[in-house]
Design a protein around this motif. Structure first.
Motif, short mmCIF file in Angstrom:
data_model
loop_
_atom_site.label_atom_id
_atom_site.label_comp_id
_atom_site.label_asym_id
_atom_site.label_seq_id
_atom_site.Cartn_x
_atom_site.Cartn_y
_atom_site.Cartn_z
N VAL A 120 21.22 72.35 33.53
CA VAL A 120 21.23 70.82 33.67
C VAL A 120 22.33 70.48 34.59
O VAL A 120 22.62 71.14 35.41
CB VAL A 120 21.38 70.38 32.10
CG1 VAL A 120 20.14 70.84 31.28
CG2 VAL A 120 22.80 71.01 31.62
N SER A 121 22.67 68.87 34.46
CA SER A 121 23.40 68.25 35.49
C SER A 121 24.53 67.94 35.07
O SER A 121 25.56 67.47 35.86
CB SER A 121 22.66 67.32 36.24
OG SER A 121 21.56 67.83 36.99
N SER A 122 24.90 68.07 33.88
CA SER A 122 26.48 67.55 33.42
C SER A 122 26.73 68.11 32.03
O SER A 122 25.69 68.60 31.23
CB SER A 122 26.13 65.81 33.01
OG SER A 122 25.34 65.49 31.87
N GLY A 123 27.85 68.01 31.66
CA GLY A 123 28.31 68.51 30.41
C GLY A 123 27.70 67.97 29.11
O GLY A 123 27.48 68.57 28.07
N MET A 129 24.31 67.91 24.33
CA MET A 129 23.33 67.41 23.85
C MET A 129 21.90 67.97 23.62
O MET A 129 21.46 68.06 22.43
CB MET A 129 22.91 66.10 24.69
CG MET A 129 21.74 65.15 23.98
SD MET A 129 21.32 63.87 25.20
CE MET A 129 20.41 64.81 26.63
N SER A 130 21.79 68.92 24.63
CA SER A 130 20.45 69.76 24.49
C SER A 130 21.03 70.83 23.46
O SER A 130 19.90 71.42 22.89
CB SER A 130 19.94 70.16 25.78
OG SER A 130 19.95 69.23 26.69
N HIS A 173 32.48 66.23 23.23
CA HIS A 173 31.44 67.19 23.70
C HIS A 173 30.48 66.19 24.67
O HIS A 173 29.38 66.26 24.53
CB HIS A 173 30.71 67.70 22.48
CG HIS A 173 31.66 68.52 21.34
ND1 HIS A 173 32.22 69.46 22.08
CD2 HIS A 173 32.20 68.26 20.34
CE1 HIS A 173 32.89 70.03 20.89
NE2 HIS A 173 32.85 69.30 19.95
N GLY A 174 31.11 65.09 25.06
CA GLY A 174 30.29 64.34 26.03
C GLY A 174 29.94 63.03 25.21
O GLY A 174 30.13 62.90 24.18
N HIS A 175 29.02 62.00 26.08
CA HIS A 175 28.80 60.89 25.48
C HIS A 175 27.41 60.49 24.64
O HIS A 175 27.16 59.55 24.71
CB HIS A 175 29.18 59.83 26.38
CG HIS A 175 28.18 59.73 27.56
ND1 HIS A 175 28.69 60.73 28.70
CD2 HIS A 175 27.08 59.23 27.97
CE1 HIS A 175 27.92 60.44 29.50
NE2 HIS A 175 26.91 59.77 29.42
N ALA A 176 26.91 61.81 24.00
CA ALA A 176 25.58 61.59 23.55
C ALA A 176 26.02 60.87 22.23
O ALA A 176 27.09 61.14 21.56
CB ALA A 176 25.03 62.97 23.05
#
Length: 427
Positions: A113-116, A121-122, A144-147
């Motif tokens: 993918v393109s980002s952490g 999220m995935s 863990h990112g902005h999901a």
């Protein structure tokens, strides 16, 4: 004379919220004007006033071999000459997937993918799809990112679910997210005892880097593995930051704890946007087009970005790379600790691989609460004193720092010389 950094920041705020494209860059935590970077090489970068800094963020981790490494730059140039993006498979994607699976044994199959944020999220969606469960466990202080479902703060009681930490995130999105204390085995056991058959996954930074550097205890990760196995939950290691940063096989290689899914990023892109999630083949078979868990991305596996990442992964496998990286990071943290002690300042530091943490406290924190109790005001004074002396640290007391293979003894010595003056201001 007006600084070019001030001019650019004023302009940026007219067209970009806060003048930055990622919040920590705005210097809101430490005050002052952010530096606008024009170029970088080795352990240094230069701002819009052509002032050189020793860089200890390294693009927040990816620049492990140093900025603008000739081999990485050439790989990017060669790839760009062949075309920037195809929206179709390439051999480069196959090669980097094979390399990741070789270096991280828990990963049998991987999706780029393109980002952490995309990776974590995935990974969550995959865990929920594979288990048929909704609830997830995360830990206070881990980012863990902005999901939506991950922008959560702890609930009001041990087994209450979290509340959104960002406007625009509906409470319904986080009602299945349970937030526990990092390194608290008893809480984790209680959560599984009460609702183990409802938990889809546990996600954790095995070496946290977003509440400054905080290590997980071996007992904490081992309990996590045991409980996930017992209750049929998926264990996700977020190694976006620690992957290939703390060791060649990531934190999981150091701790000898095997996750079911791993999220990677930063180093595997070599400075360009590449991230990934991968794990056991039977779990990854749930991903479309084979299974019902959907994820897609036009720029996933971008050929130019993959070329940078693949070259970086080859460079970090050179003989003694991690021994040298770890030794230089320890020279930095031990040196800073000694300088602080000479100045009579309450300070400590920790290091693991090419990551480090600086804390204005008597002992290294092991939890979010302990990190919150450190002296942020002293950090801010220290940060600006170091910045004025040409050393660029993370502009927040809650971020880990990074050393590259190009931070040689001369660079470390210059950093410690700057620190003498900075700690003197705090004495």
């Amino acid at each position: 004379m007006t600084s070019n950094n001030d001019i650019l920041f004023t302009r940026a705020q007219l067209t970009t919220p806060g003048g930055v494209n990622s919040p920590v860059r705005a210097f809101r935590s430490v005050g002052g004007t952010p530096r606008f970077i024009t170029r970088a090489e080795g352990p240094y970068f230069w701002d819009a006033d052509e002032r050189r800094y020793i860089d200890y963020i390294g693009s927040w981790g990816p620049a492990i071999v140093g900025h603008a490494h000739p081999a990485v730059v050439k790989a990017v140039q060669d790839a760009a000459a062949r075309g920037l993006s195809f929206g179709a498979p390439t051999e480069g994607e196959v090669l980097i997937a094979e390399e990741i699976c070789k270096l991280v044994p828990s990963i049998e199959q991987v999706r780029l993918v393109s980002s952490g944020t995309e990776a974590t999220m995935s990974a969550l969606r995959l865990a929920r799809g594979a288990t048929g469960r909704d609830k997830i466990v995360k830990f206070e202080g881990c980012y863990h990112g902005h999901a939506d479902s991950l922008l959560v703060k702890a609930g009001s009681g041990l087994l209450t679910f979290g509340n959104p930490t960002s406007s625009g995130v509906p409470a319904d999105f986080v009602k299945h997210t349970l937030v526990l204390d990092y390194n608290n085995v008893a809480q984790l056991e209680e959560a599984f005892n009460n609702m183990g058959d409802e938990i889809a996954c546990v996600i954790v930074e095995p070496v946290a880097g977003n509440m400054n550097l905080i290590r997980a205890t071996p007992e904490f990760l081992q309990a996590m593995r045991r409980l996930c196995t017992k209750h049929g939950a998926v264990l996700i290691f977020d190694e976006v930051m620690s992957g290939f940063r703390v060791a060649l096989g990531g934190a999981q290689a150091l701790y000898q704890v095997t996750p079911d899914i791993t999220a990677l990023g930063k180093v595997i892109g070599g400075g360009l946007p590449v991230a990934a999630f991968g794990g056991r083949a039977d779990l990854m078979q749930h991903m479309a087009p084979l299974g019902g868990v959907y994820q897609a991305g036009t720029l996933s596996g971008n050929p130019v970005a993959v070329a940078a990442g693949m070259t970086t992964l080859k460079l970090i496998q050179e003989a003694d790379f991690y021994q040298h990286l770890s030794a230089q990071t320890l020279k930095l943290t031990q040196g800073l600790t000694n300088v602080a002690a000479q100045a009579g300042v309450a300070f400590c530091a920790d290091a693991i691989g090419g990551m480090f943490g600086l804390y204005f406290s008597e002992k290294v924190p092991t939890t979010f609460a302990e990190m919150m109790a450190t002296d942020k005001e002293q950090f801010n004074v220290f940060f600006h004193a170091m910045l004025d002396a040409g050393v660029y640290l993370a502009p927040s007391a809650f971020e880990a720092g990074f050393v590259s293979a190009q931070h040689n003894d001369e660079v470390i010595a210059a950093t410690l010389a700057a620190a003498h003056g900075a700690f003197a201001k705090l004495a």
